[in-house]
Motif scaffolding. Structure first.
Motif, PDB file in Angstrom:
ATOM      1  N   ASN A 248      40.302  49.330  55.370  1.00 47.50           N
ATOM      2  CA  ASN A 248      39.028  48.786  54.907  1.00 47.50           C
ATOM      3  C   ASN A 248      38.552  49.373  53.584  1.00 47.50           C
ATOM      4  OD1 ASN A 248      36.585  47.258  55.162  1.00 47.50           O
ATOM      5  ND2 ASN A 248      35.573  49.129  55.806  1.00 47.50           N
ATOM      6  N   ALA A 249      38.331  50.685  53.566  1.00 54.39           N
ATOM      7  CA  ALA A 249      37.796  51.316  52.360  1.00 54.39           C
ATOM      8  C   ALA A 249      38.718  51.145  51.151  1.00 54.39           C
ATOM      9  CB  ALA A 249      37.517  52.798  52.630  1.00 54.39           C
ATOM     10  N   PRO A 250      40.040  51.365  51.297  1.00 52.88           N
ATOM     11  CA  PRO A 250      40.909  51.140  50.131  1.00 52.88           C
ATOM     12  C   PRO A 250      40.879  49.699  49.640  1.00 52.88           C
ATOM     13  CG  PRO A 250      42.048  52.408  51.816  1.00 52.88           C
ATOM     14  CD  PRO A 250      40.793  51.908  52.432  1.00 52.88           C
ATOM     15  N   ALA A 251      40.796  48.739  50.577  1.00 58.10           N
ATOM     16  CA  ALA A 251      40.782  47.328  50.180  1.00 58.10           C
ATOM     17  C   ALA A 251      39.507  46.985  49.415  1.00 58.10           C
ATOM     18  CB  ALA A 251      40.918  46.434  51.410  1.00 58.10           C
ATOM     19  N   ILE A 252      38.373  47.465  49.894  1.00 59.78           N
ATOM     20  CA  ILE A 252      37.099  47.202  49.211  1.00 59.78           C
ATOM     21  C   ILE A 252      37.115  47.824  47.817  1.00 59.78           C
ATOM     22  CG2 ILE A 252      34.626  47.736  49.232  1.00 59.78           C
ATOM     23  CD1 ILE A 252      34.685  47.475  52.238  1.00 59.78           C
ATOM     24  N   GLU A 253      37.596  49.055  47.752  1.00 64.87           N
ATOM     25  CA  GLU A 253      37.624  49.749  46.462  1.00 64.87           C
ATOM     26  C   GLU A 253      38.575  49.068  45.483  1.00 64.87           C
ATOM     27  OE1 GLU A 253      37.938  54.350  44.852  1.00 64.87           O
ATOM     28  OE2 GLU A 253      38.037  53.910  46.983  1.00 64.87           O
ATOM     29  N   ALA A 254      39.727  48.623  45.971  1.00 62.31           N
ATOM     30  CA  ALA A 254      40.685  47.919  45.114  1.00 62.31           C
ATOM     31  C   ALA A 254      40.116  46.585  44.642  1.00 62.31           C
ATOM     32  CB  ALA A 254      41.991  47.697  45.873  1.00 62.31           C
ATOM     33  N   ASN A 255      39.398  45.896  45.518  1.00 64.47           N
ATOM     34  CA  ASN A 255      38.771  44.627  45.129  1.00 64.47           C
ATOM     35  C   ASN A 255      37.737  44.842  44.036  1.00 64.47           C
ATOM     36  OD1 ASN A 255      40.287  43.191  46.932  1.00 64.47           O
ATOM     37  ND2 ASN A 255      38.649  42.835  48.402  1.00 64.47           N
ATOM     38  N   ASN A 256      36.905  45.850  44.209  1.00 64.13           N
ATOM     39  CA  ASN A 256      35.880  46.133  43.208  1.00 64.13           C
ATOM     40  C   ASN A 256      36.492  46.522  41.864  1.00 64.13           C
ATOM     41  OD1 ASN A 256      33.216  45.739  44.369  1.00 64.13           O
ATOM     42  ND2 ASN A 256      33.707  47.400  45.767  1.00 64.13           N
ATOM     43  N   ALA A 257      37.547  47.329  41.910  1.00 65.34           N
ATOM     44  CA  ALA A 257      38.201  47.757  40.671  1.00 65.34           C
ATOM     45  C   ALA A 257      38.821  46.566  39.947  1.00 65.34           C
ATOM     46  CB  ALA A 257      39.279  48.801  40.986  1.00 65.34           C
ATOM     47  N   ALA A 258      39.431  45.665  40.711  1.00 65.73           N
ATOM     48  CA  ALA A 258      40.057  44.489  40.102  1.00 65.73           C
ATOM     49  C   ALA A 258      39.011  43.573  39.470  1.00 65.73           C
ATOM     50  CB  ALA A 258      40.856  43.721  41.155  1.00 65.73           C
ATOM     51  N   ILE A 259      37.924  43.350  40.175  1.00 63.12           N
ATOM     52  CA  ILE A 259      36.870  42.478  39.653  1.00 63.12           C
ATOM     53  C   ILE A 259      36.229  43.083  38.413  1.00 63.12           C
ATOM     54  CG2 ILE A 259      34.592  41.503  40.169  1.00 63.12           C
ATOM     55  CD1 ILE A 259      35.581  41.145  43.059  1.00 63.12           C
ATOM     56  N   SER A 260      36.009  44.398  38.443  1.00 62.30           N
ATOM     57  CA  SER A 260      35.427  45.075  37.275  1.00 62.30           C
ATOM     58  C   SER A 260      36.337  44.954  36.058  1.00 62.30           C
ATOM     59  CB  SER A 260      35.179  46.558  37.596  1.00 62.30           C
ATOM     60  OG  SER A 260      34.247  46.695  38.642  1.00 62.30           O
ATOM     61  N   ALA A 261      37.646  44.862  36.307  1.00 66.37           N
ATOM     62  CA  ALA A 261      38.616  44.737  35.212  1.00 66.37           C
ATOM     63  C   ALA A 261      38.862  43.282  34.830  1.00 66.37           C
ATOM     64  CB  ALA A 261      39.930  45.401  35.613  1.00 66.37           C
ATOM     65  N   GLY A 262      38.107  42.376  35.444  1.00 67.41           N
ATOM     66  CA  GLY A 262      38.266  40.956  35.132  1.00 67.41           C
ATOM     67  C   GLY A 262      39.453  40.297  35.808  1.00 67.41           C
ATOM     68  N   LYS A 263      39.982  40.931  36.860  1.00 73.78           N
ATOM     69  CA  LYS A 263      41.131  40.386  37.579  1.00 73.78           C
ATOM     70  C   LYS A 263      40.694  39.827  38.935  1.00 73.78           C
ATOM     71  CE  LYS A 263      44.199  43.873  35.526  1.00 73.78           C
ATOM     72  NZ  LYS A 263      45.135  44.999  35.821  1.00 73.78           N
ATOM     73  N   ALA A 264      41.598  39.134  39.592  1.00 73.05           N
ATOM     74  CA  ALA A 264      41.306  38.602  40.926  1.00 73.05           C
ATOM     75  C   ALA A 264      41.386  39.717  41.960  1.00 73.05           C
ATOM     76  CB  ALA A 264      42.310  37.502  41.283  1.00 73.05           C
ATOM     77  N   ALA A 265      40.489  39.672  42.948  1.00 80.09           N
ATOM     78  CA  ALA A 265      40.506  40.668  44.020  1.00 80.09           C
ATOM     79  C   ALA A 265      41.800  40.521  44.820  1.00 80.09           C
ATOM     80  CB  ALA A 265      39.299  40.488  44.925  1.00 80.09           C
ATOM     81  N   PRO A 266      42.532  41.612  45.044  1.00 78.58           N
ATOM     82  CA  PRO A 266      43.849  41.490  45.684  1.00 78.58           C
ATOM     83  C   PRO A 266      43.829  41.395  47.203  1.00 78.58           C
ATOM     84  CG  PRO A 266      43.440  43.759  45.039  1.00 78.58           C
ATOM     85  CD  PRO A 266      42.278  42.963  44.537  1.00 78.58           C
ATOM     86  N   TYR A 267      42.733  41.816  47.851  1.00 78.48           N
ATOM     87  CA  TYR A 267      42.739  41.895  49.313  1.00 78.48           C
ATOM     88  C   TYR A 267      41.666  41.000  49.919  1.00 78.48           C
ATOM     89  CZ  TYR A 267      45.707  45.913  48.439  1.00 78.48           C
ATOM     90  OH  TYR A 267      46.725  46.726  48.011  1.00 78.48           O
ATOM     91  N   ILE A 268      42.115  40.037  50.705  1.00 79.14           N
ATOM     92  CA  ILE A 268      41.192  39.138  51.392  1.00 79.14           C
ATOM     93  C   ILE A 268      40.686  39.763  52.682  1.00 79.14           C
ATOM     94  CG2 ILE A 268      40.999  36.918  52.588  1.00 79.14           C
ATOM     95  CD1 ILE A 268      43.036  35.794  50.618  1.00 79.14           C
TER      96      ILE A 268
END
Length: 417
Positions: A248-268
């Motif tokens: 959970n926590a790694p997925a949320i953090e990875a999603n936020n990092a991707a969105i902040s970088a202008g990329k698509a969130a990797p984890y649904i």
């Protein structure tokens, strides 16, 4: 159905109960329960910093003369997600030691020391070190609690020494041995040329595991197994919680990092995804059942009595009154919608997210957040609220025929009496 229930009670439930009560899984679950408020706060802080509303960002920048106001969210993240693995390393070891009646605080402290011995200070304190923290917490608990019970390793103090001092010296050698073991492990790993074991472990184990858990099949399995266990009276949500929290926590953090970088969130698939679009009203999307009973089950007096009591907690995703009062547990009529409804809802939510119709969940609202509101908060979008509303309608439609059937059976029973 009776044969199936009898078969499951005889051959499946005993093993499932043992798994649900397995002390390592319970320790992990309880550790994440303690840290849940921190993860919610950290997620909300990140949401505020990255709220995708230009007007809000412009107003805040205007008030504070730039992006200095984002320092609040960054500071909160540092104190929550930024040190999450440290808390987990302590709490898992603490819970395991407490379960066997050994020094829980001492075990937790040694676990944190061992965690940092492996090099956590460089990159492993946040969620990227979560899997290592879980492993360290369990290993330290097993090693340290056994060494503490060895009389040959106790430093005996003279009479009159305060008990707290005597206890600390009693655990001196066990602590030294345990931490040294992890020091040797760190040296061996470094000897193979691995500069950052946490980054290496994340890339080699944790990230692939999260990717596997992110599949539609995994989401469907989660949607199935939780109500299936609940049907037999086992707390399905608690049993799969260690698995969910690990990703959970790694997925949320990875999603936020991707969105902040202008990329698509990797984890649904993550916990806010399941909570906001599948577990509305509780396991089984039972908010749909509550509404269905009000629509077509008013003549079923037992249902209505329980439903009136269950409606208020159901809005906040608490459905124990329905589970044991209606009941849903071992109810053959309700078995089909109780199992299938969350599977249908996870399907619509997964593919709506995959096709880009709804943003991925990047914020973890409190699990008691009412349906539809949770969908909006988790995805920071109106489309998230709409998806939750669609799933709610699906749940109502799926429960209605079975509520009608139950009502007819109840009325028939009354006529026969």
């Amino acid at each position: 159905m009776d044969k199936f229930i009898n078969f499951m009670e005889k051959h499946f439930i005993p093993y499932a109960s043992k798994i649900g009560n397995q002390r390592h899984l319970v320790a992990i679950r309880d550790a994440f329960t303690v840290t849940m408020p921190l993860m919610i706060l950290g997620a909300l802080a990140v949401m505020i910093n990255n709220l995708p509303i230009p007007a809000f960002q412009n107003v805040m920048n205007g008030i504070f003369g730039g992006e200095a106001w984002k320092g609040f969210g960054g500071a909160v993240w540092n104190g929550t997600f930024g040190v999450l693995s440290v808390f987990i390393a302590f709490l898992v070891a603490y819970n395991l030691a407490k379960g066997v009646g050994k020094d829980p605080i001492g075990t937790g402290v040694v676990s944190v020391a061992s965690f940092f011995t492996l090099g956590a200070a460089t990159s492993g304190m946040n969620s990227s070190g979560l899997f290592v923290a879980l492993i360290v917490g369990m290993l330290v608990a097993e090693i340290f609690t056994r060494l503490v019970g060895n009389d040959k390793l106790v430093v005996k103090m003279p009479d009159g020494v305060p008990p707290a001092v005597a206890r600390s010296f009693a655990s001196l050698f066990p602590a030294m041995i345990t931490i040294s073991i992890f020091g040797v492990i760190a040296a061996i790993i470094a000897g193979f040329g691995v500069e950052d074991m946490f980054a290496a472990f994340y890339a080699m184990v944790q990230e692939p595991f999260m990717g596997l858990a992110n599949s539609y099949g995994s989401a469907l399995l989660i949607a199935f197994i939780t109500p299936f266990l609940w049907f037999f009276g086992l707390h399905g949500a608690n049993m799969i919680d260690p698995f969910m929290q690990a990703i959970n926590a790694p997925a949320i953090e990875a999603n936020n990092a991707a969105i902040s970088a202008g990329k698509a969130a990797p984890y649904i698939v993550n916990k806010p995804f399941i909570d906001s679009f599948v577990n509305m009203g509780g396991t089984g999307v039972t908010i749909g059942l509550i509404i269905a009973i009000y629509l077509v089950g008013r003549k079923n007096k037992p249902f209505m009595v329980v439903n009136n009591l269950a409606a208020a907690p159901g809005i906040f995703n608490i459905n124990e009154p329905l589970m044991f009062g209606l009941p849903l547990v071992l109810n053959p009529v309700m078995f089909i919608p109780f199992i299938l409804t969350p599977m249908v809802c996870v399907t619509t939510a997964y593919f709506a997210t995959k096709f880009g119709w709804v943003p991925a969940a990047t914020v973890m609202p409190p699990w008691v957040t009412p349906p539809i509101i949770g969908g909006f908060l988790a995805t920071q979008s109106i489309s998230g609220a709409i998806l939750a509303a669609v799933n709610l309608v699906i749940a109502i439609v799926m429960y209605v025929p079975f509520v009608s059937l139950s009502t007819r059976l109840e009325l028939k029973k009354g006529t026969e009496i």
